[in-house]
Design a protein around this motif. Structure first.
Motif, PDB file in Angstrom:
ATOM      1  N   GLU A  39      19.593 -50.730  56.277  1.00 39.87           N
ATOM      2  CA  GLU A  39      20.073 -51.346  55.059  1.00 39.87           C
ATOM      3  C   GLU A  39      19.602 -50.541  54.074  1.00 39.87           C
ATOM      4  N   ILE A  40      18.371 -49.977  54.045  1.00 38.48           N
ATOM      5  CA  ILE A  40      17.573 -49.178  53.151  1.00 38.48           C
ATOM      6  C   ILE A  40      18.566 -47.766  52.973  1.00 38.48           C
ATOM      7  N   VAL A  41      18.726 -47.443  54.225  1.00 40.51           N
ATOM      8  CA  VAL A  41      19.524 -46.049  54.288  1.00 40.51           C
ATOM      9  C   VAL A  41      20.991 -46.367  53.467  1.00 40.51           C
ATOM     10  N   SER A  42      21.621 -47.381  53.682  1.00 41.92           N
ATOM     11  CA  SER A  42      22.865 -47.639  53.092  1.00 41.92           C
ATOM     12  C   SER A  42      22.679 -47.852  51.500  1.00 41.92           C
ATOM     13  N   SER A  43      21.611 -48.569  51.406  1.00 43.08           N
ATOM     14  CA  SER A  43      21.263 -48.662  49.752  1.00 43.08           C
ATOM     15  C   SER A  43      21.121 -47.541  48.888  1.00 43.08           C
ATOM     16  N   VAL A  44      20.309 -46.430  49.706  1.00 41.70           N
ATOM     17  CA  VAL A  44      20.066 -45.274  48.803  1.00 41.70           C
ATOM     18  C   VAL A  44      21.612 -44.346  48.917  1.00 41.70           C
ATOM     19  N   SER A  45      22.176 -44.497  49.903  1.00 38.95           N
ATOM     20  CA  SER A  45      23.516 -43.784  49.983  1.00 38.95           C
ATOM     21  C   SER A  45      24.425 -44.201  49.127  1.00 38.95           C
TER      22      SER A  45
END
Length: 300
Positions: free
Chosen positions: A130-136
């Motif tokens: 979820e954090i990876v998606s949030s940054v992307s």
């Protein structure tokens, strides 16, 4: 008109044209003309004049309150403007997993706020993906995750290596053992992380590979709660080494014990952000502080 309001406020605060003229570095006739000009523009009398003595009219008191409000607003505006001119960071949105929130984030936030005390941090929590998606997707400027990734459009910087350690009360029988193995954990009363968490999956996988069946007394997803309970119920737990700072162990009467097989739980905590050059001044400053804090420590 706003300059004239400042001059008017100075006259009110000094209760004298003479004293106000000296403070403003204006001649008294020039100051009188400015006050008269302000009254003409407003169409009202601001003072009742009794010789050299000035007394505010009712509308004069209203005008003075407005002048103070304008002074405060302008001061706030100029303060904010100066920070942008100096390149001082303001708001940065940081995404972090629960693991990072409890281990990595506190010392990082302290270091950042010490260097930039007026900066603002907005925190978004979630699981690693979820954090990876949030940054992307640009919802977070920066992410802290407990794994190393290769994601198109993102830069991933390794900060430090971590692994699980066995933690018990200093009075626990295992603290007397000279050499521990995973077999010592079989049927050992333990507190484990809640099911579904990253650390629980990690420990379950390790137990399965080593053929260990621990005696699970509690399942909790809070590091702090686990640490507080360990001395009370005299059980053991597996906690990340990064969380086990000396003051935490010494102050809580706990010890961290090494087991060779726990080296298999090693993972890397990383900093991620978009590599398209879109980082704000605030985000760049946080990246710099993070690198200085962790990479410098790693080089020692």
């Amino acid at each position: 008109m706003f300059d004239d309001l400042d001059i008017f406020a100075a006259v009110v605060e000094h209760s004298s044209l003479n004293r106000a003229s000296r403070q403003l570095n204006l001649s008294q006739p020039a100051l009188s003309r400015k006050i008269s000009k302000l009254e003409e523009r407003l169409g009202v009398a601001l003072f009742n004049r009794y010789g050299k003595r000035l007394e505010l009219t009712e509308v004069g008191r209203l005008t003075y309150s407005y002048a103070l409000e304008q002074r405060q607003q302008r001061s706030k505006f100029l303060e904010a403007l100066s920070k942008y001119k100096e390149g001082e960071p303001k708001l940065v949105t940081l995404g972090a997993s629960l693991t990072s929130l409890q281990t990595t984030l506190p010392p990082l936030v302290n270091a950042y706020m010490e260097k930039y005390p007026t900066a603002e941090l907005k925190l978004i929590t979630g699981r690693t993906h979820e954090i990876v998606s949030s940054v992307s997707e640009g919802k977070s400027d920066i992410g802290l995750i407990a794994s190393s990734i290769q994601e198109p459009g993102l830069r991933c910087i390794s900060l430090f290596e971590d692994q699980l350690r066995l933690v018990v009360s200093e009075h626990h029988p295992l603290n007397q053992s000279t050499k521990l193995t995973m077999d010592d954990l079989s049927r050992l009363p333990m507190i484990l992380f809640s099911k579904g968490t990253w650390y629980r999956r990690l420990t379950d996988d390790l137990f399965q590979r080593c053929g260990i069946d621990p005696d699970v007394r509690m399942e909790i997803d809070s590091f702090e709660a686990i640490v507080r309970l360990l001395p009370t119920v005299n059980v053991a737990a597996l906690l990340p080494k990064s969380y086990l700072r000396p003051q935490l162990l010494n102050g809580g009467g706990l010890v961290s014990l090494h087991i060779k097989e726990l080296e298999q739980t090693q993972r890397t905590t990383c900093l991620i952000y978009r590599d398209d050059g879109s980082l704000s001044t605030a985000a760049r400053s946080l990246v710099q502080v993070t690198e200085e804090m962790f990479l410098t420590e790693r080089e020692k």
